[in-house]
Scaffold this active site. Structure first.
Site, PDB file in Angstrom:
ATOM      1  N   HIS A 176       0.892  -1.171   0.000  1.00  0.00           N
ATOM      2  CA  HIS A 176       0.000   0.000   0.000  1.00  0.00           C
ATOM      3  C   HIS A 176       0.915   1.200   0.000  1.00  0.00           C
ATOM      4  O   HIS A 176       1.551   1.496   1.005  1.00  0.00           O
ATOM      5  CB  HIS A 176      -0.888  -0.003   1.244  1.00  0.00           C
ATOM      6  CG  HIS A 176      -1.696   1.253   1.396  1.00  0.00           C
ATOM      7  ND1 HIS A 176      -2.911   1.428   0.791  1.00  0.00           N
ATOM      8  CD2 HIS A 176      -1.446   2.400   2.068  1.00  0.00           C
ATOM      9  CE1 HIS A 176      -3.381   2.633   1.082  1.00  0.00           C
ATOM     10  NE2 HIS A 176      -2.514   3.240   1.853  1.00  0.00           N
ATOM     11  N   GLY A 222      -6.141   2.785  -1.258  1.00  0.00           N
ATOM     12  CA  GLY A 222      -5.694   3.997  -1.941  1.00  0.00           C
ATOM     13  C   GLY A 222      -6.489   4.364  -3.171  1.00  0.00           C
ATOM     14  O   GLY A 222      -6.159   5.349  -3.833  1.00  0.00           O
ATOM     15  N   PRO A 229      -9.469  -1.376   0.032  1.00  0.00           N
ATOM     16  CA  PRO A 229      -9.875   0.032   0.024  1.00  0.00           C
ATOM     17  C   PRO A 229     -10.583   0.429   1.313  1.00  0.00           C
ATOM     18  O   PRO A 229     -11.270  -0.377   1.942  1.00  0.00           O
ATOM     19  CB  PRO A 229     -10.861   0.101  -1.146  1.00  0.00           C
ATOM     20  CG  PRO A 229     -11.339  -1.295  -1.345  1.00  0.00           C
ATOM     21  CD  PRO A 229     -10.390  -2.237  -0.695  1.00  0.00           C
ATOM     22  N   GLY A 230     -10.393   1.676   1.678  1.00  0.00           N
ATOM     23  CA  GLY A 230     -11.176   2.265   2.758  1.00  0.00           C
ATOM     24  C   GLY A 230     -12.088   3.295   2.128  1.00  0.00           C
ATOM     25  O   GLY A 230     -13.287   3.090   1.914  1.00  0.00           O
ATOM     26  N   ARG A 231     -11.464   4.414   1.720  1.00  0.00           N
ATOM     27  CA  ARG A 231     -12.243   5.555   1.229  1.00  0.00           C
ATOM     28  C   ARG A 231     -13.162   5.191   0.067  1.00  0.00           C
ATOM     29  O   ARG A 231     -14.294   5.669   0.010  1.00  0.00           O
ATOM     30  CB  ARG A 231     -11.243   6.653   0.868  1.00  0.00           C
ATOM     31  CG  ARG A 231     -11.368   7.360  -0.386  1.00  0.00           C
ATOM     32  CD  ARG A 231     -10.169   8.253  -0.708  1.00  0.00           C
ATOM     33  NE  ARG A 231      -8.999   8.017   0.085  1.00  0.00           N
ATOM     34  CZ  ARG A 231      -8.528   8.888   0.992  1.00  0.00           C
ATOM     35  NH1 ARG A 231      -9.123  10.037   1.163  1.00  0.00           N
ATOM     36  NH2 ARG A 231      -7.455   8.596   1.688  1.00  0.00           N
ATOM     37  N   TYR A 257      -5.297  18.260   6.012  1.00  0.00           N
ATOM     38  CA  TYR A 257      -4.713  18.061   4.673  1.00  0.00           C
ATOM     39  C   TYR A 257      -5.073  19.176   3.695  1.00  0.00           C
ATOM     40  O   TYR A 257      -4.679  19.114   2.523  1.00  0.00           O
ATOM     41  CB  TYR A 257      -5.236  16.767   4.026  1.00  0.00           C
ATOM     42  CG  TYR A 257      -5.217  15.539   4.880  1.00  0.00           C
ATOM     43  CD1 TYR A 257      -4.031  14.886   5.191  1.00  0.00           C
ATOM     44  CD2 TYR A 257      -6.411  15.002   5.368  1.00  0.00           C
ATOM     45  CE1 TYR A 257      -4.030  13.738   5.963  1.00  0.00           C
ATOM     46  CE2 TYR A 257      -6.412  13.851   6.140  1.00  0.00           C
ATOM     47  CZ  TYR A 257      -5.225  13.219   6.434  1.00  0.00           C
ATOM     48  OH  TYR A 257      -5.233  12.097   7.195  1.00  0.00           O
ATOM     49  N   CYS A 300     -12.116  26.799  19.615  1.00  0.00           N
ATOM     50  CA  CYS A 300     -11.269  27.919  19.980  1.00  0.00           C
ATOM     51  C   CYS A 300      -9.904  27.727  19.318  1.00  0.00           C
ATOM     52  O   CYS A 300      -8.904  27.485  19.995  1.00  0.00           O
ATOM     53  CB  CYS A 300     -11.170  27.946  21.501  1.00  0.00           C
ATOM     54  SG  CYS A 300     -10.596  29.513  22.079  1.00  0.00           S
ATOM     55  N   GLU A 301      -9.876  27.758  17.994  1.00  0.00           N
ATOM     56  CA  GLU A 301      -8.662  27.555  17.200  1.00  0.00           C
ATOM     57  C   GLU A 301      -8.877  28.222  15.853  1.00  0.00           C
ATOM     58  O   GLU A 301      -9.876  27.919  15.171  1.00  0.00           O
ATOM     59  CB  GLU A 301      -8.444  26.064  16.900  1.00  0.00           C
ATOM     60  CG  GLU A 301      -7.828  25.282  18.003  1.00  0.00           C
ATOM     61  CD  GLU A 301      -6.408  24.805  17.690  1.00  0.00           C
ATOM     62  OE1 GLU A 301      -5.815  24.255  18.600  1.00  0.00           O
ATOM     63  OE2 GLU A 301      -5.907  24.998  16.552  1.00  0.00           O
ATOM     64  N   TYR A 359     -12.812   8.623   6.876  1.00  0.00           N
ATOM     65  CA  TYR A 359     -11.943   9.473   7.691  1.00  0.00           C
ATOM     66  C   TYR A 359     -12.684  10.725   8.172  1.00  0.00           C
ATOM     67  O   TYR A 359     -12.104  11.799   8.295  1.00  0.00           O
ATOM     68  CB  TYR A 359     -10.659   9.841   6.916  1.00  0.00           C
ATOM     69  CG  TYR A 359      -9.967   8.620   6.351  1.00  0.00           C
ATOM     70  CD1 TYR A 359      -9.322   7.716   7.190  1.00  0.00           C
ATOM     71  CD2 TYR A 359     -10.014   8.323   4.983  1.00  0.00           C
ATOM     72  CE1 TYR A 359      -8.725   6.575   6.683  1.00  0.00           C
ATOM     73  CE2 TYR A 359      -9.417   7.177   4.469  1.00  0.00           C
ATOM     74  CZ  TYR A 359      -8.770   6.316   5.323  1.00  0.00           C
ATOM     75  OH  TYR A 359      -8.182   5.184   4.826  1.00  0.00           O
TER      76      TYR A 359
HETATM   77  N1  LLP Z   1      -4.404  -0.263   3.626  1.00  0.00           N
HETATM   78  C1  LLP Z   1      -3.444   0.290   4.386  1.00  0.00           C
HETATM   79  C2  LLP Z   1      -2.317  -0.518   4.853  1.00  0.00           C
HETATM   80  C3  LLP Z   1      -3.516   1.652   4.734  1.00  0.00           C
HETATM   81  O1  LLP Z   1      -2.555   2.191   5.465  1.00  0.00           O
HETATM   82  C4  LLP Z   1      -4.618   2.414   4.298  1.00  0.00           C
HETATM   83  C5  LLP Z   1      -4.748   3.811   4.666  1.00  0.00           C
HETATM   84  C6  LLP Z   1      -5.605   1.786   3.505  1.00  0.00           C
HETATM   85  C7  LLP Z   1      -5.455   0.442   3.183  1.00  0.00           C
HETATM   86  C8  LLP Z   1      -6.815   2.495   3.000  1.00  0.00           C
HETATM   87  O2  LLP Z   1      -6.525   3.595   2.225  1.00  0.00           O
HETATM   88  P1  LLP Z   1      -7.725   4.294   1.399  1.00  0.00           P
HETATM   89  O3  LLP Z   1      -8.250   3.275   0.433  1.00  0.00           O
HETATM   90  O4  LLP Z   1      -8.777   4.650   2.385  1.00  0.00           O
HETATM   91  O5  LLP Z   1      -7.109   5.473   0.768  1.00  0.00           O
HETATM   92  N2  LLP Z   1      -6.788  10.032   6.874  1.00  0.00           N
HETATM   93  C9  LLP Z   1      -6.393  10.131   5.469  1.00  0.00           C
HETATM   94  C10 LLP Z   1      -6.098   8.788   4.885  1.00  0.00           C
HETATM   95  C11 LLP Z   1      -5.036   8.007   5.630  1.00  0.00           C
HETATM   96  C12 LLP Z   1      -4.972   6.589   5.169  1.00  0.00           C
HETATM   97  C13 LLP Z   1      -4.061   5.748   5.977  1.00  0.00           C
HETATM   98  N3  LLP Z   1      -3.970   4.402   5.474  1.00  0.00           N
HETATM   99  C14 LLP Z   1      -7.484  10.892   4.690  1.00  0.00           C
HETATM  100  O6  LLP Z   1      -8.421  11.380   5.323  1.00  0.00           O
HETATM  101  O7  LLP Z   1      -7.392  11.042   3.472  1.00  0.00           O
END
Ligand code: LLP
Length: 419
Positions: free
Chosen positions: A187, A223, A267-269, A309, A338-339, A374
């Site tokens: 990743h 990602g 995937p997360g996002r 970001y 308060c920032e 996130y």
């Molecule tokens: N796999 C691993 C090992 C990771 O470290 C991450 C994200 C993912 C999968 C999922 O990534 P995604 O598909 O969600 O892009 N807080 C940041 C994103 C940080 C992600 C950290 N690792 C944001 O709000 O954009």
């Protein structure tokens, strides 16, 4: 950008029933994204993006498995019905991190979890703890990419993953301790552009030769980007093309190891971002010189992405009384904290900018779009603000999936000691 229409009345009713700010996730959007990505053999949801138990349970029902980056995420996965265990079947929970803490080691042992190793030391720590399990290696191939420097997870300045030149040492150490490395994972960043994908795939192929015959799984990591900006509507990632590139790599690896290899994506996002809305209420409208400020009752304690970001989130306004909102003007949107950095309309580096928004009134709802990933997951109690309620919009009704935090809950672990 979400393409499922949710009537304004749902947002207004939600704010009335659950208070604002609150989070709303659209089930249909999540299901649509999951189906797209299910061309891969295994879809492993990076639950750090949105770890509410109902969302995890929905993922499980859709045939998605999960990763866990902390002991708390292991507990969530178990509570949502995922099971531990390694074997012939795909592991439902994989612990993926660069370190173990005591809680994580204990849970990995108790539930016999597969581990995706991010540091060589983790292998020895597993062995010392009496654990013999299947290992994946999260490899840092020496380069990385991300939507921001803070989401780039490869290269010499990244703390993530096992450095590619250390793979052989990992294989040796695992074998010495009766464990096999059966998976490779890469990743390299979140929101990365896919020009670099061919480079990643080639690195995966090269590195797979160090693992050889035991290799059963390769993971493309997460990602996959989403289009946050209205202008990017037509720039949706081509999931099929993304899959094809990885599938070709998988086939090359299969030829080289002489047996079939499973292809995972993490995937997360991509699965949840577009499903989510943060619904706030405008509480004050003021002029600072020529600038108009809308101050809402959500802050970076709820949605930190713009402050952290410089991330862009589409904003819309819903009139409290059904009046039409045709007229627009430039406005800056800030929160209650308060920032001075508590501003949602800012760019990377903290530069405050205004946005063309409808002329609004105090009491109107102000909605941040594409906040399912996130968003709630990165909320905090700073300024002693309560974590907002979370709701799921499913089959035309809005269900509460996390109550708004109470003041009691906020203070429950603190003690006043005798001094
Ligand atoms: N796999 C691993 C090992 C990771 O470290 C991450 C994200 C993912 C999968 C999922 O990534 P995604 O598909 O969600 O892009 N807080 C940041 C994103 C940080 C992600 C950290 N690792 C944001 O709000 O954009």
């Amino acid at each position: 950008m979400s393409n499922h229409f949710i009537p304004e009345s749902v947002f207004l009713k939600g704010a009335k029933s659950f208070g604002s700010p609150f989070w709303l996730y659209d089930r249909a959007t999540i299901e649509a994204r999951v189906r797209e990505v299910q061309v891969f053999d295994v879809v492993r949801f990076a639950q750090k993006a949105c770890s509410n138990l109902s969302i995890l349970s929905l993922m499980r029902k859709l045939g998605v498995v999960v990763d866990a980056v902390s002991a708390g995420e292991i507990v969530r996965a178990l509570r949502a019905g995922f099971q531990g265990g390694v074997g012939k079947q795909t592991s439902q929970i994989v612990y993926t991190a660069d370190i173990f803490d005591a809680d994580a080691l204990a849970l990995v042992k108790e539930h016999n979890l597969a581990v995706n190793i991010g540091s060589l030391d983790m292998i020895q720590q597993l062995a010392d703890y009496g654990i013999r399990t299947e290992l994946m290696l999260r490899v840092n191939p020496g380069f990385g990419h991300g939507h921001s420097r803070k989401t780039n997870t490869g290269g010499v300045l990244s703390k993530h993953g096992v450095w590619h030149e250390q793979i052989k040492d990992c294989v040796k150490l695992a074998q010495k301790n009766g464990m096999w490395i059966t998976g490779l994972h890469m990743h390299i960043g979140s929101g990365s552009d896919f020009e670099h994908l061919a480079q990643v795939c080639d690195a995966m192929f090269d590195l797979s030769r160090h693992i050889g015959g035991h290799l059963k799984t390769i993971s493309a990591g997460g990602g996959l980007p989403v289009s946050y900006h209205e202008n990017e509507k037509n720039e949706k990632i081509d999931v099929q093309a993304y899959y094809e590139l990885w599938n070709n790599t998988r086939k090359r690896i299969e030829q080289s190891v002489g047996h079939s290899v499973s292809l995972e994506v993490e995937p997360g996002r991509y699965l949840v971002a577009e499903s989510g809305y943060l619904v706030s209420e405008i509480r004050a409208i003021k002029k600072q010189g020529d600038n108009t400020f809308y101050l809402v009752n959500a802050g970076f304690t709820d949605l930190v992405r713009p402050s952290f970001y410089g991330s862009y989130h589409k904003i819309s306004i819903i009139a409290k009384d059904g009046r039409s909102l045709n007229e627009t003007h430039p406005a800056i949107v800030g929160g209650p904290l308060c920032e001075s950095g508590d501003v949602f309309t800012q760019e990377e580096g903290g530069f405050v900018v205004s946005r063309e928004l409808p002329v609004a009134q105090v009491g109107d709802l102000l909605v941040f779009h594409d906040t399912g990933a996130y968003g709630a997951a990165m909320s905090s109690n700073y300024n002693s603000r309560l974590l907002a309620a979370e709701t799921l919009y499913s089959n035309g009704s809005l269900e509460l999936i996390r109550e708004r935090q109470s003041f009691e809950h906020l203070l429950q672990n603190e003690r006043i000691i005798e001094l």
